[in-house]
Design a protein around this motif. Structure first.
Motif, short mmCIF file in Angstrom:
data_model
loop_
_atom_site.label_atom_id
_atom_site.label_comp_id
_atom_site.label_asym_id
_atom_site.label_seq_id
_atom_site.Cartn_x
_atom_site.Cartn_y
_atom_site.Cartn_z
N GLY A 121 17.30 -29.82 -98.66
CA GLY A 121 18.08 -30.02 -97.91
C GLY A 121 18.48 -31.05 -96.84
N CYS A 122 17.37 -31.91 -96.83
CA CYS A 122 17.47 -32.96 -95.83
C CYS A 122 18.41 -33.69 -95.84
CB CYS A 122 16.23 -33.86 -95.97
SG CYS A 122 16.26 -34.94 -97.47
N ILE A 123 19.50 -33.87 -96.53
CA ILE A 123 20.56 -34.88 -96.55
C ILE A 123 21.54 -34.11 -96.06
CG2 ILE A 123 22.41 -36.23 -98.08
CD1 ILE A 123 20.16 -36.78 -99.88
N LEU A 124 22.09 -33.09 -96.64
CA LEU A 124 23.11 -31.99 -96.19
C LEU A 124 22.61 -31.58 -94.63
CD1 LEU A 124 25.57 -30.14 -96.56
CD2 LEU A 124 23.91 -28.38 -97.50
N LEU A 125 21.78 -30.94 -94.37
CA LEU A 125 21.28 -30.52 -92.96
C LEU A 125 21.38 -31.53 -92.02
CD1 LEU A 125 18.42 -28.01 -94.02
CD2 LEU A 125 20.92 -27.42 -93.62
N THR A 126 21.02 -32.66 -92.41
CA THR A 126 21.12 -33.95 -91.29
C THR A 126 22.63 -33.98 -91.28
OG1 THR A 126 19.03 -34.74 -92.16
CG2 THR A 126 20.71 -36.15 -90.76
N LEU A 127 23.52 -34.48 -92.05
CA LEU A 127 24.90 -34.43 -91.92
C LEU A 127 25.43 -33.29 -91.32
CD1 LEU A 127 25.79 -35.93 -95.57
CD2 LEU A 127 25.23 -37.14 -93.49
#
Length: 277
Positions: A121-127
């Protein structure tokens, strides 16, 4: 008794003999993890005598690294865009190169984000963390990966704005999005044997390769993007360094426009972006 300095020397020698690329650095990270210290604090602790449980825990961690298990899996954490994400053998280890994708996504507006193959989830959660007004959906085929992503959302306080679901690409998508992102599996079948042991032997094949020429994920993503993007919506994917031309052609054939290839800090093609007009 064993001092920390002695333990670090022994760990470094063992990791070097196992072929680990950065044995001294990894030994320090593992020791810091075991002792609950910041890695840069170890320099002041060299004379510290380790007790039996500490020695045992460090030996266990070093043995795992000598088997070429990634450090992030041993410690269970990886920093990405300044935030700590939980990592397990069920997910792809977040890479610094993927931050190029995040940076490109943040260069424009978005309110609804779709992350295909979300993993940690690193991409989604960072965004979502960077855009407090945004919401998003993360999809993955792996139930275990989705558990990791949900846990990371909870740790970051984002569970109210991030949803996760099991899906084969767009199967569970519920409406148009103004940003679709993905770091899909893209290693060709004949390239798998060349990967480092840390990747080839410890990370999930599902997140690494679709088989064949490595482009099947991009074919699926490109084919479904126009129906799931709002007008003016953006599609952004991470790619292997030799895949820019092929992925750009797939996006163009799907009717997407304004195709841009972005390079990483080493000058390699890393992200392909396109817009639905």
């Amino acid at each position: 008794m064993t001092t920390l300095a002695q333990a670090l020397r022994a760990a470094t020698e063992r990791l070097a003999a196992a072929g680990v690329d950065s044995p001294a650095r990894d030994a320090r990270v593992l020791a810091a993890h075991v002792l609950g210290l910041a890695p840069d604090a170890l320099i002041f602790e060299g004379g510290r005598e380790l007790d039996a449980p500490e020695v045992s825990a460090l030996e266990k961690a070093v043995a795992a690294r000598a088997r070429r298990q990634p450090v992030s899996q041993i410690t269970g954490r990886r920093l990405f865009w300044g935030r700590s994400f939980r990592v397990t053998p069920d997910v792809l280890d977040p890479r610094p190169e993927t931050e190029i994708l995040v940076g490109q996504a943040l260069s424009g507006p978005f309110a609804r984000v779709l992350d295909l193959g979300t993993g940690t989830g690193c991409i989604l959660l960072t965004l979502l963390a960077e855009r407090p007004e945004a919401t998003g959906l993360g999809l993955d085929l792996s139930p275990a990966a989705l558990d990791v992503a949900r846990g990371n959302a909870a740790i970051l306080g984002l569970e109210g704005r991030a949803r996760f679901a099991a899906s084969d690409w767009y199967q569970a998508v519920d409406g148009p999005y103004d940003l679709i992102v993905s770091n899909p599996p893209y290693i060709a079948a004949d390239e798998m044997a060349q990967l480092s042991p840390e990747v080839r032997d410890w990370e999930p094949d599902l997140a690494l390769t679709p088989g064949g020429d490595g482009l099947d994920a991009y074919r699926a993503i490109a084919a479904g993007a126009p129906a799931h993007l709002s007008p003016g919506g953006r599609l952004m994917v991470e790619i292997g360094p030799t895949q820019a031309q092929a992925v750009a052609a797939l996006f163009s054939a799907a009717g997407l426009t304004d195709i841009v290839v972005t390079q990483d800090l080493d000058g390699r093609d890393r992200v392909v972006s396109a817009i639905k007009r």
